[in-house]
Design an enzyme around this catalytic site. Structure first.
Site, PDB file in Angstrom:
ATOM      1  N   SER A 218      -7.538  -0.306   0.492  1.00  0.00           N
ATOM      2  CA  SER A 218      -7.035  -0.359   1.864  1.00  0.00           C
ATOM      3  C   SER A 218      -6.412   0.942   2.356  1.00  0.00           C
ATOM      4  O   SER A 218      -5.949   1.017   3.482  1.00  0.00           O
ATOM      5  CB  SER A 218      -6.059  -1.513   2.014  1.00  0.00           C
ATOM      6  OG  SER A 218      -4.906  -1.245   1.259  1.00  0.00           O
TER       7      SER A 218
ATOM      8  N   LYS B 237       1.966  -6.867   5.029  1.00  0.00           N
ATOM      9  CA  LYS B 237       1.976  -5.454   5.411  1.00  0.00           C
ATOM     10  C   LYS B 237       2.700  -5.269   6.743  1.00  0.00           C
ATOM     11  O   LYS B 237       3.457  -4.309   6.919  1.00  0.00           O
ATOM     12  CB  LYS B 237       0.543  -4.936   5.511  1.00  0.00           C
ATOM     13  CG  LYS B 237      -0.099  -4.766   4.137  1.00  0.00           C
ATOM     14  CD  LYS B 237      -1.546  -4.386   4.256  1.00  0.00           C
ATOM     15  CE  LYS B 237      -2.161  -4.169   2.878  1.00  0.00           C
ATOM     16  NZ  LYS B 237      -3.595  -3.940   2.949  1.00  0.00           N
TER      17      LYS B 237
END
Ligand code: ADP
Length: 891
Positions: free
Chosen positions: A787, A830
């Site tokens: 990511s 996140k």
């Protein structure tokens, strides 16, 4: 003893099946077959003078294949070659015999022994009227068969003697070889006799034999008395030569002697050991008697009796009770000092301690009360609590329902453990936590076999022993942290534990008897789902707890943590107050976690400091009426002793009474935590919102969002260029996936260098004459995952263009080589992390839009979420004023 005999030319023959009669041997036989009865009758019974018969060994055909010694049917017989015999089978009778023999499948040995009857008795069988004879025969001398024929029903043979004549004998006796051999034989025989006599404690009768009987006869007599194989007997019979006979006999006697010696040695050893333990036993008995006499208690006996009583009341199933009794019997036979006594005892103690039937009484489940309980213990977590209530409802309707095991997944400090203990409280069951973090050995779950030194039961059985009920709520903590190594796979053992079909008979290696785990309610926790082996995951229902927003943390702190912390430190709000603003500051400046564990720790530090502060204040308080009014006996005593005005300090154990401090040292106004106190107690702020701005102050740095076991995290990426030849250096404990992402990012940037206006034209490499170094700070923490793709590209573009990335923007997303932005996991965590860091804008892959539903609205209200489909969209948002180089470019 046989004296030298005159043999007739022809003898009636009695066949001995697989057996040999040697000269000097005496044997008792019963003759029942018509032929042998006839033989005995005619050759022995009806004769006036003492008759002789010939004993001839015969071999079953089944044995023939293995035969080494030539037999008569083969027509040849030989020993050392000295007197070879040729059997004639020329007569018609013999031919018939031979044919018949073949039919009967027997083979005659060409040599036999003449025997005489020492005793004869005749019997008549009833009711058949059949005549039988019992004969005691003594072997006299060897002969060889010249010709075999029948007389009526039995056989006769023309024979020739094989024993030596007197003169031949005298000659041989002069032979030095013979003399040595006979000496050797006599010595061995003597030794054997001594050993036997010593063993049987008999007189020296046999020794007389050695002196009186000629040695060649002795050889036969000795060998005849041993149990040796048919082959060996035959070869002894064939040993017509005296020297051969003596050496064979010596060998056999010696073998016998050795075997007696070995057997004796073994017996001695066993006897030695026995006598030692017997001696110990006797001494112990005596000691016991002395103790009894003196009126001393025998502790061991008492202990074992107590253990037995405990075992009886343990409620073991009958088969296990039998097993336990067997072990107890063994223990009773052992001495406490004996090896194995202790291990056996510890084992039995475990059997007695285990809750075979003991269960906490299950209360009628009150769902409303359970819900209230959950609500009062935990703030927020609406969905999670709802799921727990559903779970409890199913259990209420169907108590033996085998629903899936609940598995709470989330970063540390989000309340996984405390939720599990709330379930136990709601069910009215005991709660036990089994920590699985770092368990790599299957034996940790299943125990070690008792054969190992220091063996122990596994953690599950140990836990059950601890709670002492068979139906607790058992928390399998950190189930994702078990690993596989050479010592087996703990996960496969856990699979058995969680499988309702198998856990009825859970087999702990140490326990070695099945234990029923089916009444245990299992709940598991994990930080991440990925490391949990799929078959294990399949048995569980994952409930995610992603972490809290600062607002939620504030509420949790005000409602739950502060009261609990005060209580734990023997304080109350009358005494210490932590205002909301201060808690907010603690959350912002001192913690940056998904859960509330550090927050709780910091609050506890404040409480500790406050306790000391108040204690100090009190110390300084002069004797006053106020103090007297407290009426605390502790303080009164102290004051009575103190004659100068100052009060002595008393250390009060906190656990004695939580409210003791506040009661004892009550002061006029509560202590209110302020910023100064925060700094004094917790130190200078550890985090602030300016961090991101400071770190992205120079080009080449971008802000990423990653996912770790601690929940979402902000991860900076730093890139720099230096003189070199186009190489890429990567640091920061990176895994393979993230390294590949870096390669892809660099390739993408190089391929579009001209379009991005990073290079003047397409044929100029931006790497010309320089190396690139990319670093992921927090170098001590291992990192991996795809990511960081977009963050890497952004850092590189920032580096090459020498433009700064926006400090308020963080990003996450995987990129393809062609610049597509792919979705990633853990979006909720996140975004929460970005929020914690004070980030205002988050760039996400477009396909992660659906995940925003899970993000609390309060967080989303404070954040601008920007969706990107292609890398260019990311760059557009990441730089101040967009991506100006995009205009006119082919991108
Ligand atoms: P975990 O098992 O997830 O690591 P714990 O259950 O040990 O975390 O929680 C840490 C502390 O935080 C505990 O004291 C717990 O009571 C408290 N806590 C966590 N979440 C909440 C919540 N939602 N409401 C009240 N207290 C909470």
């Amino acid at each position: 003893m046989a004296e030298s005999v005159e043999l007739p030319g022809r003898l009636g023959i009695l066949p001995f099946r697989n057996k040999v009669l040697l000269p000097g041997a005496i044997i008792r036989i019963r003759c029942t077959s018509p032929s042998s009865v006839k033989l005995v009758e005619q050759e022995l019974w009806q004769r006036e003078e003492k008759g002789l018969i010939g004993i001839l060994p015969v071999r079953d055909a089944a044995e023939t294949a293995a035969a080494v010694v030539p037999m008569l049917s083969q027509g040849v017989g030989s020993d050392s070659g000295e007197r070879s015999t040729r059997v004639q089978v020329g007569t018609s009778d013999s031919q018939r015999l031979d044919v018949k023999n073949q039919q009967e499948n027997i083979q005659w040995h060409p040599r036999g022994v003449a025997a005489r009857a020492l005793h004869l008795s005749r019997g008549v069988e009833k009711p058949s009227g059949r005549v039988t004879y019992t004969v005691i025969l003594e072997g006299l001398c060897r002969f060889s068969v010249q010709e075999l024929s029948t007389r009526g029903t039995y056989y006769t043979a023309r024979i020739s003697p094989l024993e030596m004549t007197k003169t031949e004998m005298e000659q041989v006796e002069q032979d030095p070889d013979f003399i040595t051999l006979s000496r050797q034989f006599k010595a061995t025989a003597m030794e054997l006799i001594s050993v036997l006599e010593q063993k049987q404690k008999t007189g020296g009768r046999t020794k007389v034999l050695l002196e009186t009987v000629p040695v060649h006869k002795l050889a036969d007599i000795f060998v005849a008395s041993f149990e040796i194989s048919f082959e060996e007997q035959l070869s002894m019979l064939d040993s017509v030569d005296l020297k051969v006979r003596l050496s064979k006999a010596t060998e056999i006697v010696d073998r016998h002697l050795q075997s007696i010696r070995v057997a004796e040695k073994i017996t001695q050893k066993v006897e030695g050991q026995l006598s030692k333990s017997q001696k110990e036993f006797l001494l112990r008995q005596q000691m016991r008697a002395i103790k009894e006499e003196l009126g001393d208690n025998d502790d061991d006996e008492d202990d074992v009796a107590a253990l037995e009583r405990k075992m009886q009341s343990a409620g073991m199933p009958s088969n296990i009770w039998k097993h336990a009794q067997r072990e107890l019997r063994r223990l009773k036979k052992m001495q406490p000092q004996q090896p194995g006594y202790n291990s056996s005892r510890v084992y039995l103690e475990l059997l007695a301690d285990l809750p075979w039937q003991n269960a906490s009484e299950e209360l009628e489940l009150d769902l409303k009360a359970a819900k209230e309980h959950l609500d009062s213990d935990h703030y927020g977590l609406v969905k999670v609590k709802q799921r727990i209530i559903e779970y409890l409802a199913v259990r209420k309707l169907k108590p033996d329902a085998r629903g899936p095991v609940l598995c709470f997944v989330g970063p540390p400090g989000v309340g996984k453990t405390s939720l599990a203990s709330s379930i136990a409280a709601a069910l009215g069951r005991k709660f036990v936590r089994i920590s699985l973090g770092g368990v790599k050995d299957e034996a940790d779950i299943r125990g070690h076999r008792r054969t190992y030194i220091g063996s122990m039961p596994g953690r599950l059985i140990e836990g059950l022993k601890r709670v002492a009920v068979c139906n607790p709520v058992m928390l399998l903590d950190e189930i994702d942290k078990t690993g596989v190594d050479v010592r087996g796979d703990p996960a496969s053992a856990l699979l058995e534990v969680l499988d309702p079909e198998q856990n009825r008979t859970f087999n702990d290696h140490y326990l070695n008897v099945p234990f029923d785990l089916s009444k245990v309610v299992f709940v598991a926790t994990a930080n991440r789902v990925q490391p949990i082996p799929p078959p294990l995951l399949d048995r569980m229902e994952v409930i995610e707890l992603p972490g809290y927003t600062p607002e939620e943390k504030l509420k949790i702190a005000m409602r739950h943590l502060i009261p609990r912390v005060l209580d734990q430190h023997g304080l109350s709000s009358e005494f210490l107050q932590i205002p909301e603003d201060m808690v907010k500051l603690v959350i912002q400046r001192y913690t940056r976690e998904a859960g509330v564990r550090n927050l709780e720790r910091n609050l506890a530090a404040l409480a500790r400091a406050a306790a000391v502060r108040v204690a100090e204040q009190e110390q300084a308080v002069p004797l006053s009426k106020d103090v007297h009014q407290l009426g605390s006996p502790l303080l009164e005593n102290r004051l009575a002793d103190a004659d100068g005005g100052e009060v002595e300090m008393e250390v009060i154990p906190m656990s004695v009474n939580n409210h003791e401090i506040s009661n004892t040292f009550r002061i006029a106004s509560p202590l209110v935590v302020d910023e100064a106190m925060l700094e004094k107690v917790l130190g200078p702020p550890r985090f602030d919102d300016k961090e991101t701005a400071e770190r992205v102050a120079s080009p080449g740095v971008s802000v990423g969002l990653v996912w770790t076991t601690f929940g979402g995290e902000v991860q900076f990426v730093e890139a720099t260029a230096m003189v070199g030849n186009g190489e890429l250096h990567l640091t920061g404990q990176l895994g393979d996936v993230i390294k590949e992402s870096a390669q892809i990012a660099l390739t993408w940037v190089r391929a579009r260098a001209a379009d991005l206006k990073l290079a003047a034209s397409e044929d100029i490499s931006i790497l010309e004459g320089r190396d690139i170094h990319i670093h992921f700070p927090a170098g001590a923490v291992p990192k991996d995952g795809p990511s960081a793709g977009v963050t890497l590209v952004t850092a590189l573009v920032s580096l090459f263009s020498q433009r700064r990335v926006r400090a308020d923007t963080a990003m996450t997303g995987e990129i393809t080589l062609r610049g597509l932005v792919l979705p990633v996991g853990g979006v909720k965590d996140k975004i929460l992390a970005a929020h914690r860091y004070g980030i205002k804008r988050v760039i996400l892959p477009e396909r992660n839009l659906k995940d925003l539903v899970e993000v609390p609205a309060a967080v989303l209200a404070n954040l601008e979420v920007l969706l990107a489909k292609r890398m260019e969209d990311v760059l557009e948002q990441a730089f101040e004023g967009g991506c100006p180089w995009r205009q006119g470019s082919k991108l």
